[in-house]
Design an enzyme around this catalytic site. Structure first.
Site, short mmCIF file in Angstrom:
data_model
loop_
_atom_site.label_atom_id
_atom_site.label_comp_id
_atom_site.label_asym_id
_atom_site.label_seq_id
_atom_site.Cartn_x
_atom_site.Cartn_y
_atom_site.Cartn_z
CB CYS A 287 23.09 26.32 88.79
SG CYS A 287 21.60 26.10 89.77
CG ASP B 52 42.64 39.25 51.83
OD1 ASP B 52 43.57 40.02 52.15
OD2 ASP B 52 42.40 38.92 50.65
CG ASP C 108 46.14 41.44 55.87
OD1 ASP C 108 46.97 42.36 55.78
OD2 ASP C 108 45.41 41.09 54.93
CG ASP D 79 45.32 44.31 53.26
OD1 ASP D 79 46.38 44.94 53.17
OD2 ASP D 79 45.02 43.36 52.53
CB CYS E 79 19.50 30.45 88.94
SG CYS E 79 20.32 29.80 90.42
#
Length: 741
Positions: free
Chosen positions: A27, A633, A637, A426, A24
């Site tokens: 724990c 990309d 960036d 971009d 649980c």
């Protein structure tokens, strides 16, 4: 002075450790606390759904052993890698043995209850009830006592403590009633309650484990993409060897229908490659000599020869697996709140159970009745569902996203993405193909266009910039020879300069030319016309004795990516603002924006933005109160991706961009942006549903148990059902097919 405190995240080591025995949320907290007490540990995150711990620590001797010892001392099982793999590959029926035996022993105890509904009296003798219930309580239920003892030693509570206390009280009460009953009076015993509760908890944990196996299906599927054998080309012919022995630079043969063993470059042959499991792209991709190949993809009809470029942990597939594993092991911000609640939950339940016992005794109820109600409170309050609500949904969400080409690197990005109201793109390579071509060359003073193109191509020949490649491509198409430049210097965001032969040239943006006071003369009007037409205009200038002199204008055009316009329209239809960030002049940027369906007059275009200023533009959008996702990309960036609330990198871009982003799109398609926001929305919805039902179940169940409206058996069934229902609800995410919503 402790020097390890100055270590950067890059200098820390990490370990993913499989942990057995957790039941649980309490724990989870105990294992985390135990690991954080180990000297040198900077961060420890434990996931109940994956039964794993992710630990970041300062490198030290025997650290692995010390961490495993800490887990064991806390009362849990640090599994070896072989044990963890065996569990992942285990049959769905693994672990059912104790459950089956418990069911067989408990069934005779339940039959009298069923018979009573039909007027039958099948009550078993007390000694037989004792004989059936005791093995269930102390042999099959031994795991609960063991875990409860470790919790008590650590000064905390967990689900096992509640189950052990509740069922022991029921079993002990039954024994006391049996031994103290009058000889001629059949006692009312509760052996069936304690046995059935333990059986239901065991059954619930087994069903929960089966369901959790399904949430790790995405990871297992990715691991299965790795072939075991590669065909190495040696001087004496082909030889098969394990993939683990392949080295960078080796030449391998890949036969039709086989999986590509590692990353590399196609040397000989032509084929089609199925990369669907890596990118989500359903159509095979044509590969010719020079093309990159990704390990795990399926070769089509051609026999090919490849040269290895990456092996082991450096391959794309290994990187994808690490991303998905890290995301599934990560803890979403909302889960930290759940952990805090769970830390005080068990002690509060023990107090409520004690109040229930005293309250019923205070109203004049018999000890037997008061104890049964207190036991019911203990049984129904187990916080299993709370611990599973968030991680189960995150595992299912990240897994199904990976199957559709969306890699979610961290749980925070997954939880935050559904709140995004502004997406900044971009332009080059993200919304456009990023492959501009030279559309016009205007020479000054009637100079030789071919000679100027040759000079410009020579100057740009060492650059990877898209405009530089366009110039080189145009020169090659005309059959012009390209010379090697000297003393080349790149000026970020502006252009480059260098020497071609004995002549010194500069090539770059008109803005740079303006900064350098280059006179455009009669070509200024032509430059403005080209920009109004949407072209990106660069200038070629020569450094002379009298200063910089304009030699030519070059206009470049790019094309929108297929589907980019529809992707932007889809985002706007969902009420999300879209913005394009470009380094182009305003005319060119706005012309492309209109082709993409954006409205410059509405502030949807940010033009003439230098690479270093993209992050500032994203930060400005955030200061306006927006939750911003940045999509890019390129290397330039990366700062903007890191500055956004959610960074989304195109998988077709650079590694730097992907490292800076929380989400990576394996296909360079803008349409996947909407998909990534959609899977975030659905995952967060599942988290909220799970937490609602987990809390509602406890909030409603505990008072009903305390007031005497529930029996221990019904409470045990409800507790088991709550855990299974939470995981099953999360698994509904696997039905997502990549659509927006």
């Amino acid at each position: 002075m402790n020097k390890t405190t100055t270590l950067s995240p890059l200098e820390l080591s990490t370990l993913n450790l499989s942990v057995g025995g957790m039941t649980c949320a309490s724990c989870v907290g105990r294992v985390e606390r135990a690991l954080k007490k180990v000297p040198g540990v900077r961060e420890a995150t434990v996931n109940l759904a994956t039964e794993s711990a992710h630990i970041a620590y300062a490198p030290a001797e025997q650290m692995d052993a010390r961490l495993r010892r800490a887990v064991r001392d806390a009362g849990y099982e640090p599994r070896t890698e072989a044990q963890a793999d065996a569990l992942e590959k285990a049959s769905p029926w693994t672990g059912f043995g104790p459950v089956g035996i418990s069911l067989l022993l408990s069934l005779p105890l339940v039959l009298p209850m069923i018979g009573a509904l039909f007027g039958r009296h099948w009550m078993l003798a007390p000694w037989l009830q004792f004989a059936l219930a005791t093995p269930v309580q102390f042999i099959l239920g031994a795991r609960f006592y063991k875990a409860a003892w470790h919790a008590l030693k650590a000064g905390t509570g967990n689900m096992d403590l509640l189950v052990a206390l509740g069922t022991s009280a029921g079993w002990g009460l039954s024994v006391w009633l049996w031994w103290t009953a009058a000889a001629d009076t059949p006692p009312h015993l509760y052996f069936e309650a304690s046995a059935v509760v333990l059986t239901l908890v065991l059954l619930g944990k087994w069903l929960e484990a089966r369901a959790k196996q399904q949430t790790t299906a995405a990871i297992r599927a990715l691991h299965a993409l790795r072939p075991d054998v590669a065909h190495l080309i040696r001087a004496d012919g082909e030889v098969d060897l394990p993939v683990a022995e392949v080295m960078v630079g080796d030449r391998l043969v890949v036969r039709p229908g086989e999986r590509i063993p590692v990353d590399g470059r196609l040397l000989e042959g032509r084929t089609q490659v199925d990369e669907s499991m890596l990118t989500g792209e359903p159509l095979p991709v044509v590969k010719e000599a020079g093309a990159s190949l990704t390990g795990g993809a399926i070769n089509g009809e051609g026999r090919i020869v490849m040269q290895v470029s990456a092996v082991g942990a450096e391959t794309v597939l290994a990187h994808i697996i690490r991303l998905v594993e890290d995301a599934q092991a990560a803890k979403a911000p909302i889960q930290r709140l759940v952990d805090q609640v769970s830390a005080v939950f068990v002690p509060v339940v023990l107090v409520v159970a004690l109040i229930t016992l005293l309250g019923w005794l205070g109203t004049g109820a018999a000890m037997e009745m008061a104890l049964i109600h207190a036991v019911t409170v203990l049984v129904i309050a187990c916080p299993c569902a709370l611990g599973l609500a968030t991680p189960a949904a995150i595992m299912a969400g990240t897994g199904v996203a990976a199957q559709h080409g969306i890699l979610i690197k961290d749980a925070q990005a997954l939880e935050l993405a559904h709140r995004v109201d502004t997406v900044a793109f971009d332009k080059t390579g993200t919304l456009t193909l990023g492959q501009p071509r030279l559309t016009a060359l205007v020479a000054a003073d009637g100079a030789d266009e071919a000679a100027l193109l040759q000079a410009a191509a020579s100057l740009q020949s060492g650059s990877e910039h898209p405009l530089a490649r366009a110039v080189v491509g145009a020169a090659q198409a005309r059959g012009l020879s390209i010379a090697a430049p000297e003393n080349v210097r790149a000026v970020p965001g502006r252009g480059s300069e260098g020497e071609v032969g004995v002549t010194s040239y500069l090539m770059g943006s008109l803005r740079w030319m303006g900064e350098l006071k280059v006179d455009l003369g009669p070509l200024a009007l032509r430059a403005a016309e080209l920009q109004q037409q949407g072209a990106t205009v660069s200038a070629l200038a020569e450094r002379t004795a009298v200063g910089l002199t304009l030699r030519a204008l070059m206009a470049f055009g790019d094309e929108p990516k297929p589907g980019a316009k529809q992707a932007l329209a889809e985002l706007r239809a969902r009420g999300i603002r879209t913005v394009m960030i470009s380094g182009d002049n305003r005319g060119a940027a706005e012309a492309m924006a209109r082709r993409l369906g954006l409205k410059p007059e509405a502030g949807e275009v940010l033009a003439e933005v230098l690479p270093g200023d993209k992050a500032a533009k994203v930060a400005a959008l955030r200061t306006q109160g927006h939750i911003v996702a940045m999509v890019g990309d390129g290397v330039n960036d990366a700062p903007a991706l890191a500055a956004a609330d959610v960074g989304i990198a195109m998988g077709s871009g650079t590694d730097v961009a992907m490292h800076a982003a929380g989400i990576t799109l394996m296909r360079g398609e803008p349409a996947l942006v909407a998909g990534s926001l959609a899977i975030s929305h659905r995952t967060v919805a599942k988290i909220r549903q799970n937490l609602f039902w987990a809390f509602a179940y406890n909030v409603a169940g505990i008072p009903l148990a305390a007031l005497g409206y529930l029996s221990p058996v019904l409470a045990g069934a409800a507790m088991a059902l709550s855990s299974v229902s939470v995981v099953s609800n999360a698994l509904l995410l696997k039905r997502w097919h990549g659509g927006p919503r």
